[in-house]
Design a protein around this motif. Structure first.
Motif, PDB file in Angstrom:
ATOM      1  N   LEU A   4       0.920  -1.255  -0.016  1.00 43.31           N
ATOM      2  CA  LEU A   4       0.018   0.141  -0.277  1.00 43.31           C
ATOM      3  C   LEU A   4       0.796   1.347   0.179  1.00 43.31           C
ATOM      4  O   LEU A   4       0.365   2.289  -0.661  1.00 43.31           O
ATOM      5  CB  LEU A   4      -0.925   0.187   1.193  1.00 43.31           C
ATOM      6  N   VAL A   5       2.156   1.291   0.759  1.00 45.14           N
ATOM      7  CA  VAL A   5       2.872   2.407   0.905  1.00 45.14           C
ATOM      8  C   VAL A   5       3.750   2.731  -0.158  1.00 45.14           C
ATOM      9  O   VAL A   5       3.844   3.960  -0.726  1.00 45.14           O
ATOM     10  CB  VAL A   5       3.470   2.429   2.041  1.00 45.14           C
ATOM     11  N   ILE A   6       4.311   1.721  -0.983  1.00 44.61           N
ATOM     12  CA  ILE A   6       5.322   1.833  -1.874  1.00 44.61           C
ATOM     13  C   ILE A   6       5.169   1.107  -3.278  1.00 44.61           C
ATOM     14  O   ILE A   6       5.853   0.935  -3.992  1.00 44.61           O
ATOM     15  CB  ILE A   6       6.828   1.551  -1.346  1.00 44.61           C
ATOM     16  N   GLY A   7       3.708   0.379  -3.223  1.00 45.70           N
ATOM     17  CA  GLY A   7       3.660  -0.539  -4.120  1.00 45.70           C
ATOM     18  C   GLY A   7       3.656   0.301  -5.720  1.00 45.70           C
ATOM     19  O   GLY A   7       4.195  -0.357  -6.592  1.00 45.70           O
ATOM     20  N   LEU A   8       3.061   1.513  -5.761  1.00 44.57           N
ATOM     21  CA  LEU A   8       3.075   2.163  -6.973  1.00 44.57           C
ATOM     22  C   LEU A   8       4.602   2.706  -7.578  1.00 44.57           C
ATOM     23  O   LEU A   8       4.969   2.423  -8.640  1.00 44.57           O
ATOM     24  CB  LEU A   8       2.201   3.339  -7.072  1.00 44.57           C
ATOM     25  N   PRO A   9       5.078   3.321  -6.672  1.00 41.84           N
ATOM     26  CA  PRO A   9       6.606   3.732  -7.243  1.00 41.84           C
ATOM     27  C   PRO A   9       7.483   2.756  -7.170  1.00 41.84           C
ATOM     28  O   PRO A   9       8.524   2.841  -8.222  1.00 41.84           O
ATOM     29  CB  PRO A   9       7.134   4.721  -5.997  1.00 41.84           C
ATOM     30  N   ALA A  10       7.166   1.208  -6.634  1.00 42.95           N
ATOM     31  CA  ALA A  10       8.159   0.309  -6.886  1.00 42.95           C
ATOM     32  C   ALA A  10       8.098  -0.153  -8.326  1.00 42.95           C
ATOM     33  O   ALA A  10       9.054  -0.535  -9.108  1.00 42.95           O
ATOM     34  CB  ALA A  10       7.758  -0.703  -5.924  1.00 42.95           C
ATOM     35  N   GLY A  11       6.858  -0.224  -8.896  1.00 45.15           N
ATOM     36  CA  GLY A  11       6.884  -0.434 -10.185  1.00 45.15           C
ATOM     37  C   GLY A  11       7.472   0.294 -11.167  1.00 45.15           C
ATOM     38  O   GLY A  11       8.086  -0.081 -12.004  1.00 45.15           O
ATOM     39  N   ALA A  12       7.710   1.657 -10.998  1.00 45.11           N
ATOM     40  CA  ALA A  12       8.303   2.705 -11.885  1.00 45.11           C
ATOM     41  C   ALA A  12       9.731   2.240 -11.784  1.00 45.11           C
ATOM     42  O   ALA A  12      10.658   2.383 -12.843  1.00 45.11           O
ATOM     43  CB  ALA A  12       7.877   3.864 -11.553  1.00 45.11           C
ATOM     44  N   TRP A  13      10.138   2.145 -10.320  1.00 43.66           N
ATOM     45  CA  TRP A  13      11.696   1.808 -10.277  1.00 43.66           C
ATOM     46  C   TRP A  13      12.106   0.530 -10.847  1.00 43.66           C
ATOM     47  O   TRP A  13      13.065   0.512 -11.492  1.00 43.66           O
ATOM     48  CB  TRP A  13      11.779   1.768  -8.981  1.00 43.66           C
ATOM     49  N   VAL A  14      11.258  -0.577 -10.720  1.00 42.70           N
ATOM     50  CA  VAL A  14      11.739  -1.795 -11.375  1.00 42.70           C
ATOM     51  C   VAL A  14      11.791  -1.696 -12.985  1.00 42.70           C
ATOM     52  O   VAL A  14      12.488  -2.339 -13.362  1.00 42.70           O
ATOM     53  CB  VAL A  14      10.570  -3.022 -10.914  1.00 42.70           C
ATOM     54  N   ASP A  15      10.842  -0.894 -13.408  1.00 42.01           N
ATOM     55  CA  ASP A  15      10.844  -0.761 -15.086  1.00 42.01           C
ATOM     56  C   ASP A  15      12.222  -0.141 -15.398  1.00 42.01           C
ATOM     57  O   ASP A  15      12.758  -0.295 -16.621  1.00 42.01           O
ATOM     58  CB  ASP A  15       9.613   0.018 -15.268  1.00 42.01           C
ATOM     59  N   ARG A  16      12.696   0.752 -14.213  1.00 44.38           N
ATOM     60  CA  ARG A  16      14.185   1.264 -14.881  1.00 44.38           C
ATOM     61  C   ARG A  16      15.268   0.540 -14.479  1.00 44.38           C
ATOM     62  O   ARG A  16      16.297   0.736 -15.047  1.00 44.38           O
ATOM     63  CB  ARG A  16      14.193   2.669 -13.874  1.00 44.38           C
ATOM     64  N   TRP A  17      14.982  -0.748 -13.476  1.00 41.26           N
ATOM     65  CA  TRP A  17      16.134  -1.488 -12.995  1.00 41.26           C
ATOM     66  C   TRP A  17      16.326  -2.859 -13.955  1.00 41.26           C
ATOM     67  O   TRP A  17      15.140  -3.337 -14.416  1.00 41.26           O
ATOM     68  CB  TRP A  17      15.969  -1.684 -11.673  1.00 41.26           C
TER      69      TRP A  17
END
Length: 427
Positions: free
Chosen positions: A67-80
């Motif tokens: 709930l807290v970091i789920g959305l930004p985690a996706g954007a970060w993972v797409d960059r990594w």
């Protein structure tokens, strides 16, 4: 195009060395996870005296990261690079697990330590899961994605078959914190096998001036606009909300209300996983017989109907209660695995590669982000209304959650779409 029923898919996967290395690591990791997971409620309830609300808070701590970091985690993972992300996440999870027996050996382990460990584990799991679900299409050909998911799910279910029962048996002679060592070693095995996996992934190229918020919106917009993924997300969120409400209470039902002990809890979880194994192996044949689309609502309905047996078991004692709980777990696992293999494969096939991380993170934010709320609600309802009424509320909620997929176009889809364009006519 090869669908789950394509007989050539299993043979093609067997010839893929990168997939075999990935598969082996996840199989060992899953066994360790199952040994450790049965130790957590036993440790909390029997050694640290946790009640309904405390168990709800513990489960909420484990899921709060979605709930807290789920959305930004996706954007970060797409960059990594996703393989490196999974390795780092596994190492963090290993360290978190090993902290529990270390604190216990030092004689200072308290319930709040479990909350902290669960929270750290949850953060690492967010990154691992988003990368994991985005990695399969990069590891195998698109036509092999359903078969790969089925094989990985079957392996996870086999681990669930032996792990909890083995963990329950160990707990008759070992203290619960020691089983956390097994889970930590499982994460280490996953990381080591991932170092042997080869792929052709390159970092996602960002547009000049692109911002994190815009990338997050792009992934969320894909989920909202896709006519099938939107319905799947709605149903899955409902299932997870009410299943977390229910399952936070299951250890108390087994350990306290029915007094079946850790061995009984392990046996229920293990026998229940038989349904998941059968489902994972049967998906190709079921898809050939009923079509891919209908399996999604049918799996949802079976999983929801099976939860009725949980509150019913409170009116039975001894072997009868054990049989009912095993049947409930097996039927739920069958329905959930059929549902998940088909809907995850469909999502992976229709989503552009550059959006996979953000799409999966948006889904996880929505469908796992509700789970801390369900866990807290289950703990509160169990403490204030009683375990029986709380379980019946969960049963009713599961039935309502199936409506978005049951009322959607899935029953009419012999074959699920492979691209965004294939789904355009379903709007």
């Amino acid at each position: 195009m090869a669908h789950p029923a394509d007989p050539s898919a299993p043979a093609a996967l067997t010839r893929s060395r990168p997939f075999l290395a990935f598969w082996a690591g996840q199989g060992i990791s899953q066994l360790g996870v199952q040994l450790g997971q049965i130790a957590l409620p036993v440790l909390a309830v029997q050694l640290l005296g946790a009640g309904e609300l405390e168990l709800g808070m513990l489960n909420a701590a484990a899921m709060a990261a979605f709930l807290v970091i789920g959305l930004p985690a996706g954007a970060w993972v797409d960059r990594w690079l996703k393989r490196r992300t999974m390795i780092a996440a596994d190492l963090v999870r290993m360290a978190a697990m090993l902290a529990v027996p270390a604190l216990w050996a030092a004689g200072v382990l308290e319930l709040w330590h479990l909350y902290a460990v669960a929270a750290v584990l949850g953060v690492a799991t967010v990154f691992f899961d988003v990368a994991y679900q985005s990695y399969i299409p990069l590891l195998v050909a698109p036509a092999l994605v359903p078969a790969a998911n089925g094989r990985l799910e079957a392996t996870a279910q086999v681990a669930r078959l032996g792990g909890p029962a083995l963990g329950g048996a160990f707990l008759t002679v070992l203290s619960a914190p020691l089983l956390f060592l097994a889970e930590g070693l499982g994460y280490l095995a996953s990381a080591l096998f991932l170092t042997r996996v080869t792929d052709s992934e390159t970092p996602h190229s960002r547009a000049p001036g692109s911002r994190l918020a815009a990338e997050i919106r792009e992934g969320a917009a894909f989920v909202v606009r896709h006519p099938l993924i939107r319905r799947v997300a709605l149903s899955t969120a409902g299932f997870n909300l009410f299943s977390s409400l229910v399952f936070v209470l299951v250890p108390l039902v087994v350990l306290r209300e029915l007094d079946l002990g850790p061995l009984g809890l392990g046996l229920i979880l293990s026998v229940g996983s038989v349904g998941g194994i059968v489902a994972a192996l049967a998906v190709p044949r079921l898809a050939a017989l009923a079509g891919e689309g209908p399996l999604i609502p049918l799996g949802a309905l079976m999983g929801a109907a099976a939860t009725v047996l949980l509150p019913v078991s409170l009116g039975v004692r001894g072997v009868g209660a054990l049989v009912l709980l095993c049947a409930a777990e097996a039927l739920m696992a069958f329905g959930v695995v059929v549902y998940n293999v088909m809907q995850v494969s469909m999502r992976q096939r229709v989503c552009p590669t550059g959006l996979l991380g953000r799409m999966n993170a948006s889904i996880r934010f929505f469908v796992w982000g509700v789970m801390p709320l369900g866990s807290l609600a289950g703990g509160w309802l169990g403490e204030n209304l009683g375990i029986g009424p709380a379980l019946w509320i969960g049963v009713a909620g599961q039935a309502l959650a199936s409506l978005p997929v049951v009322l959607g176009p899935f029953f009419a889809l012999r074959t699920l779409p492979d691209t965004v364009d294939d789904a355009a006519s379903l709007r």
